[in-house]
Design an enzyme around this catalytic site. Structure first.
Site, mmCIF file in Angstrom:
data_model
loop_
_atom_site.group_PDB
_atom_site.id
_atom_site.type_symbol
_atom_site.label_atom_id
_atom_site.label_comp_id
_atom_site.label_asym_id
_atom_site.label_seq_id
_atom_site.Cartn_x
_atom_site.Cartn_y
_atom_site.Cartn_z
ATOM 1 N N TYR A 15 3.025 -1.813 6.107
ATOM 2 C CA TYR A 15 3.283 -0.908 7.233
ATOM 3 C C TYR A 15 1.967 -0.349 7.752
ATOM 4 C CZ TYR A 15 8.292 -0.731 6.225
ATOM 5 O OH TYR A 15 9.606 -1.052 6.029
ATOM 6 N N HIS A 41 13.852 -1.621 10.189
ATOM 7 C CA HIS A 41 14.589 -0.361 10.318
ATOM 8 C C HIS A 41 15.132 -0.231 11.746
ATOM 9 C CE1 HIS A 41 13.097 1.461 6.508
ATOM 10 N NE2 HIS A 41 12.053 0.678 6.737
ATOM 11 N N ARG A 82 10.996 -4.883 -2.111
ATOM 12 C CA ARG A 82 11.973 -4.713 -1.033
ATOM 13 C C ARG A 82 12.172 -6.036 -0.325
ATOM 14 N NH1 ARG A 82 13.844 -0.938 1.811
ATOM 15 N NH2 ARG A 82 15.671 -2.194 1.399
ATOM 16 N N HIS A 84 12.924 -6.495 5.859
ATOM 17 C CA HIS A 84 13.908 -5.740 6.646
ATOM 18 C C HIS A 84 13.248 -5.105 7.854
ATOM 19 C CE1 HIS A 84 12.124 -2.827 3.853
ATOM 20 N NE2 HIS A 84 12.255 -1.954 4.834
ATOM 21 N N TYR A 103 7.707 -6.596 0.296
ATOM 22 C CA TYR A 103 6.585 -5.872 -0.311
ATOM 23 C C TYR A 103 7.042 -5.195 -1.607
ATOM 24 C CZ TYR A 103 8.814 -1.960 2.168
ATOM 25 O OH TYR A 103 9.722 -1.050 2.648
#
Lengths: 234, 173
Positions: free
Chosen positions: A100, A154, A149, A152, A139
């Protein structure tokens, strides 16, 4: 009145597998709030919130981001199957390496200077939305030993009322990381869980350009009112 | 068959905050009040990765929505506020006091999103303990004060305690 979702649709706030819930879930039972004007209305956020290229996450910088270019599209619907038109859809995600663009993300995979990972758009008159983006990477995180995770995106949507507000995550089909992910598995009903998984959509791939996934989002439906009943009878 | 809720995760602040999110009315608007507060977890620690959203009537008790037929709307009043918490768990909203709605005392609906919250939690900000309000009066009197904003410099303070002692009353909408 907006109908309540079936049991098992949403995760319990106390989900011990996801450790961050431990000190953040209320211990007291929620108090039933009869839906009043404050709850059946809600923000109808529109055009003023969008900038150029907000729906194309690959075109927000001078250069192109790394990774697999994808189209993500779908419809925003209510539980009665009606489209929710002109409604704000916001997304955020990791880059192709699973990183991110956030100061607190310490996962040692590089930030992509050409990818912010943030998008916004409005649904059209039929409730449709489309984003162009990069397929996010998986990640690791610190929840449990060797925790990862699944990839995905959000999603944040408003619908037409305070009661319909929803933040969720869109997953990708057949991800081998589903089984060990306590966030995905926090949804008790397996059929509900499956509604968070997008579908590969060959029909929307663009030759020599992008793969495509479709993802419909369904918000709470409304009780039939007498007015709607009359319409149905016609 | 609704889509399930999931957490906003730790990195919500790249996607959700807006530069003008906390200002329901522009700075300098006559009569504007600042609502400030801190979000706490069950250990009494501030929550730095939460987001607060507010939704309310205008000072005349009108909602900016077609399902409220009651009347004209104020200009420059968005009715919706959004603020991420900072490193110390603090949020703020600049708004106008909501008006009373028939049968209800003035209030603001609040959603709280955070890492570790798999679904938003919903509460209400009231400005006085009004026993005639049907929602307020449905709450255990010992916990009702968690819904009442406290007067503070140029506005009000409304802290949110997700868990434990003095846990905020949350609603099932």
């Amino acid at each position: 009145m907006y109908l309540r979702d079936a049991p098992g649709t949403h995760p319990p706030l106390d989900s011990p597998g996801y450790k961050s819930t431990k000190l953040r879930h209320p211990l007291q039972r929620p108090v039933l709030l009869p839906q009043k004007l404050t709850e059946i209305t809600g923000p109808l956020l529109g055009e003023g919130r969008l900038g150029a290229n907000d729906n194309d996450l690959t075109a927000q910088h001078a250069g192109e981001p790394q990774g697999q270019r994808i189209i993500v599209h779908g419809r925003l619907l209510d539980g009665n199957g009606r489209p929710v038109p002109n409604s704000l859809v916001e997304i955020w995600q990791a880059n192709a390496g699973g990183r991110y663009n956030h100061v607190r993300d310490r996962w040692p995979s590089p930030v992509d200077p050409n990818f912010d990972g943030v998008g916004r758009t409005l649904t059209d008159a039929e409730g449709r939305y489309t984003f162009t983006t990069i397929k996010p990477g998986a990640y690791p995180w610190q929840n449990h030993d060797n925790a990862w995770r699944p990839a995905h995106i959000h999603f944040s949507v408003f619908g037409r009322s305070f009661t319909q507000r929803l933040v969720t995550q869109m997953y990708f089909p057949d991800d081998p990381l589903f089984d060990q992910d306590p966030i995905f598995n926090s949804v008790p009903d397996p059929k509900a869980r499956a509604r968070m998984i997008s579908s590969f959509d060959w029909s929307r791939t663009v030759p020599n350009w992008a793969l495509a996934y479709s993802f419909d989002i369904v918000l709470r439906g409304r009780d039939a009112t007498p007015f709607e009943q009359e319409v149905d009878d016609e | 068959m609704s889509t399930p809720s999931q957490t906003v995760g730790p990195f919500l602040s790249i996607g959700l905050p807006w530069a003008d999110g906390p200002t329901v009315v522009p700075e300098g608007t006559p009569g504007a009040i600042r609502i400030v507060g801190t979000v706490f977890d069950g250990a009494g620690q501030p929550v730095p990765d939460a987001l607060i959203e507010t939704w309310q009537a205008d000072p005349d008790g009108h909602f900016d929505h077609p399902d409220d037929p009651s009347g004209p709307l104020r200009k420059e009043f968005r009715a919706f506020g959004r603020c991420p918490t900072d490193d110390d768990g603090n949020y703020w909203i600049l708004t106008l006091l909501p008006g009373a709605i028939p049968g209800q005392a003035p209030h603001i609906d609040v959603s709280v999103f955070a890492r570790g919250l798999l679904h938003r939690v919903v509460t209400r900000i009231y400005f006085a303990d009004d026993p005639s309000d049907p929602v307020l009066s449905s709450v255990d009197p010992g916990r009702r004060r968690t819904l009442i904003a406290q007067p503070a410099d140029d506005g009000y303070r409304f802290d949110i305690r997700l868990q434990g002692d003095n846990e905020t009353v949350f609603f099932d909408v």
